[in-house]
Each structure stands twice: as C-alpha cells, then as structure tokens.
Design a protein around this motif. Structure first.
Motif, PDB file in Angstrom:
ATOM      1  N   HIS A 176     -19.361  23.578 -27.043  1.00 37.23           N
ATOM      2  CA  HIS A 176     -19.155  23.718 -28.492  1.00 37.23           C
ATOM      3  C   HIS A 176     -17.666  23.840 -28.786  1.00 37.23           C
ATOM      4  N   HIS A 177     -16.918  22.827 -28.353  1.00 38.37           N
ATOM      5  CA  HIS A 177     -15.477  22.841 -28.510  1.00 38.37           C
ATOM      6  C   HIS A 177     -14.994  21.527 -29.121  1.00 38.37           C
ATOM      7  N   VAL A 178     -13.754  21.548 -29.584  1.00 32.14           N
ATOM      8  CA  VAL A 178     -13.148  20.367 -30.182  1.00 32.14           C
ATOM      9  C   VAL A 178     -12.040  19.870 -29.254  1.00 32.14           C
ATOM     10  N   ALA A 179     -11.955  18.565 -29.076  1.00 31.55           N
ATOM     11  CA  ALA A 179     -10.873  17.961 -28.297  1.00 31.55           C
ATOM     12  C   ALA A 179      -9.780  17.494 -29.255  1.00 31.55           C
ATOM     13  N   ILE A 180      -8.554  17.881 -28.973  1.00 26.11           N
ATOM     14  CA  ILE A 180      -7.426  17.485 -29.818  1.00 26.11           C
ATOM     15  C   ILE A 180      -6.310  16.924 -28.941  1.00 26.11           C
ATOM     16  N   TYR A 181      -5.482  16.091 -29.562  1.00 25.04           N
ATOM     17  CA  TYR A 181      -4.401  15.425 -28.822  1.00 25.04           C
ATOM     18  C   TYR A 181      -3.365  14.897 -29.810  1.00 25.04           C
ATOM     19  N   GLY A 182      -2.114  14.854 -29.356  1.00 24.28           N
ATOM     20  CA  GLY A 182      -1.090  14.142 -30.120  1.00 24.28           C
ATOM     21  C   GLY A 182       0.009  14.991 -30.697  1.00 24.28           C
ATOM     22  N   TRP A 183       0.378  14.707 -31.944  1.00 22.17           N
ATOM     23  CA  TRP A 183       1.509  15.339 -32.636  1.00 22.17           C
ATOM     24  C   TRP A 183       2.803  14.956 -31.922  1.00 22.17           C
ATOM     25  N   HIS A 184       3.088  13.665 -31.922  1.00 19.00           N
ATOM     26  CA  HIS A 184       4.202  13.118 -31.164  1.00 19.00           C
ATOM     27  C   HIS A 184       5.555  13.502 -31.753  1.00 19.00           C
ATOM     28  N   ARG A 185       6.453  13.871 -30.861  1.00 16.22           N
ATOM     29  CA  ARG A 185       7.849  14.022 -31.253  1.00 16.22           C
ATOM     30  C   ARG A 185       8.453  12.623 -31.433  1.00 16.22           C
TER      31      ARG A 185
ATOM     32  N   SER B  17     -13.196  12.099 -26.278  1.00  8.75           N
ATOM     33  CA  SER B  17     -12.693  12.207 -24.911  1.00  8.75           C
ATOM     34  C   SER B  17     -13.843  12.581 -23.986  1.00  8.75           C
ATOM     35  N   SER B  18     -13.648  12.390 -22.690  1.00  8.33           N
ATOM     36  CA  SER B  18     -14.652  12.841 -21.724  1.00  8.33           C
ATOM     37  C   SER B  18     -14.833  14.352 -21.772  1.00  8.33           C
ATOM     38  N   LYS B  19     -13.881  15.057 -22.391  1.00  5.50           N
ATOM     39  CA  LYS B  19     -14.015  16.508 -22.527  1.00  5.50           C
ATOM     40  C   LYS B  19     -15.194  16.893 -23.419  1.00  5.50           C
ATOM     41  N   LEU B  20     -15.696  15.956 -24.202  1.00  3.08           N
ATOM     42  CA  LEU B  20     -16.899  16.238 -24.994  1.00  3.08           C
ATOM     43  C   LEU B  20     -18.107  16.436 -24.084  1.00  3.08           C
ATOM     44  N   ASP B  21     -17.984  15.984 -22.846  1.00  4.19           N
ATOM     45  CA  ASP B  21     -19.070  16.097 -21.875  1.00  4.19           C
ATOM     46  C   ASP B  21     -18.862  17.272 -20.924  1.00  4.19           C
TER      47      ASP B  21
ATOM     48  N   LYS C 223     -20.333  10.408 -24.254  1.00  2.48           N
ATOM     49  CA  LYS C 223     -20.436  10.882 -25.625  1.00  2.48           C
ATOM     50  C   LYS C 223     -19.319  10.256 -26.439  1.00  2.48           C
ATOM     51  N   ILE C 224     -19.677   9.575 -27.501  1.00  2.00           N
ATOM     52  CA  ILE C 224     -18.669   8.871 -28.305  1.00  2.00           C
ATOM     53  C   ILE C 224     -18.605   9.413 -29.729  1.00  2.00           C
ATOM     54  N   SER C 225     -19.215  10.606 -29.921  1.00  2.24           N
ATOM     55  CA  SER C 225     -19.127  11.238 -31.235  1.00  2.24           C
ATOM     56  C   SER C 225     -19.437  12.724 -31.083  1.00  2.24           C
ATOM     57  N   TYR C 226     -19.114  13.491 -32.138  1.00  4.41           N
ATOM     58  CA  TYR C 226     -19.438  14.923 -32.173  1.00  4.41           C
ATOM     59  C   TYR C 226     -20.810  15.110 -32.801  1.00  4.41           C
TER      60      TYR C 226
END
Length: 224
Positions: free
Chosen positions: A150-159, A140-144, A221-224
């Motif tokens: 020094h953080h991880v971007a997470i998303y999802g866990w759909h109901r 995500s753009s949050k990597l920038d 940024k397209i990777s960690y």
C-alpha cells in the motif's frame, strides 16, 4: 473532490492538449524503434486557463483521473524521456521540511503559484511542455513489492543538469501527498514505428517494454 472536478471538465484547456514526443529507443532485442508518445504538458491541474491549481494527489486519484483522459501514469524512463524532450526545463523549487508543513493545503497551493511564476519568467505559455517542477507518481516494478503493498512509487524532479533529485522509491504509504508530487498523464495511444499500440500492452510485452521502461522484465502491475 479532485477526481470529481476533473470528471466534470474543470481542468484547463491547455492540460487537455497532449503534446507529441518522438524518440528512438531500443527494444529488448536491441533493435532501434521510433516511439511516439502523447503526454500532458504539465501536471494535473484543476481550474481554467487563467486560474488553475497544479494539485498534488495520491496514486489512486491519479490513476482514476488519468483514465478519464484514456491515459496512464509514466514509468521512470518515460519521465526521463519527457525531461529530455521538454523545451521548458525549470529549476526545482523546494521548501525546507518542518513537521508536516509540506503536506498542508496552503503549501500545495503556494508551490503551484511558484511553478506558474517560473513558467511566466521563462516566457513559457501554460500549454508548453514543462519539466523539472515535480516528482512523478510512476508505474514501476515496486508496485509488485510484497513488503510494501500500500505504497506509492515516485521518481524525478530533475535538476537543470538532468539529474533527478528523487530516485525511484516506494517509501511513502499510498495516502501520503506533499507539494512535490505531481500526476503527469501519458496517453494510452502510443506509436511504434508508426503503428499504434496501447501503452499498457507495451509495458506487459516481452520485447517492447524496454522502449518505455528501464525494468529488465515486463511489468506485472501497470496501474494503481
């Protein structure tokens, strides 16, 4: 240790059989394009087909391990595409937070067994494309984000109604892992209108990035 096990080949055979997903998306000019992705059917697991552990990992381990499979991590849009196209959609199972309980190895393992039990109850083979069981470690753009370097971007866990429990966030430091995190791999080989492209190049492309990303601009940024 997880990376070394995966590198040695200690992952279930079904995990290595990436599933083909086809969808029609618009590029940044608004043109409809046919996009073909190849994705791991489940989240990263260690073990064999009969005895495996869907193991949560941090973003750097996820990234390094994805590269073993010539793969990358998904964007939030790719997570949504996978959910939409998945034949097996499972209700998210979550534990009540109590201190650091959700980060302990026994809970990580218990959740893996619960997901496997859900799949069995749904009549799904381990090789079936399944969604709704984890939050994804995402690109995500949050990597920038200059304030959270020094953080991880997470998303999802759909109901089951298709709504994700977790909006895109980078609140957690990159060493944080709990049972709800998962690493889904996306092959770097992507077809657009039948022509092969590299997933990473698409994310950087002015016109094509919108096919697999919600971001207004190509990703830096397209990777960690």
């Amino acid at each position: 240790m997880v990376y070394n096990e995966a590198k040695s080949g200690n992952t279930p055979n079904f995990f290595k059989q990436f599933v083909k997903i086809e969808s029609v998306e618009r590029d940044s000019s608004g043109e409809l394009r046919r996009v073909t992705l190849f994705v791991s059917p489940n989240y990263l697991a260690i073990g064999d087909d009969n005895d495996y552990f869907i193991v949560p990992v941090g973003p750097y381990t996820a990234q390094k391990t994805a590269e073993i499979f010539d793969s990358s991590l998904p964007t939030p849009k790719v997570v949504d595409i996978i959910y939409r196209e998945s034949r097996i959609k499972l209700e998210p199972f979550y534990f009540i937070p109590r201190g650091d309980r959700n980060e302990t190895p026994d809970i990580l393992y218990d959740h893996s067994k619960i997901v496997q039990a859900q799949m069995k109850a749904a009549g799904a083979l381990p090789s079936a494309l399944v969604a709704g069981t984890k939050k994804d470690i995402v690109i995500s753009s949050k990597l920038d984000d200059s304030l959270r370097t020094h953080h991880v971007a997470i998303y999802g866990w759909h109901r089951l109604n298709g709504t994700p429990i977790q909006p895109v966030t980078n609140i957690h430091i990159d060493t944080y892992v709990d049972y709800s995190h998962g690493a889904r791999f996306i092959s770097n080989r992507v077809l657009i209108d039948g022509v092969e492209h590299d997933y990473r190049d698409i994310l950087r492309d002015e016109r094509l990035h919108k096919l697999i990303s919600y971001e207004e601009r190509p990703l830096k940024k397209i990777s960690y």
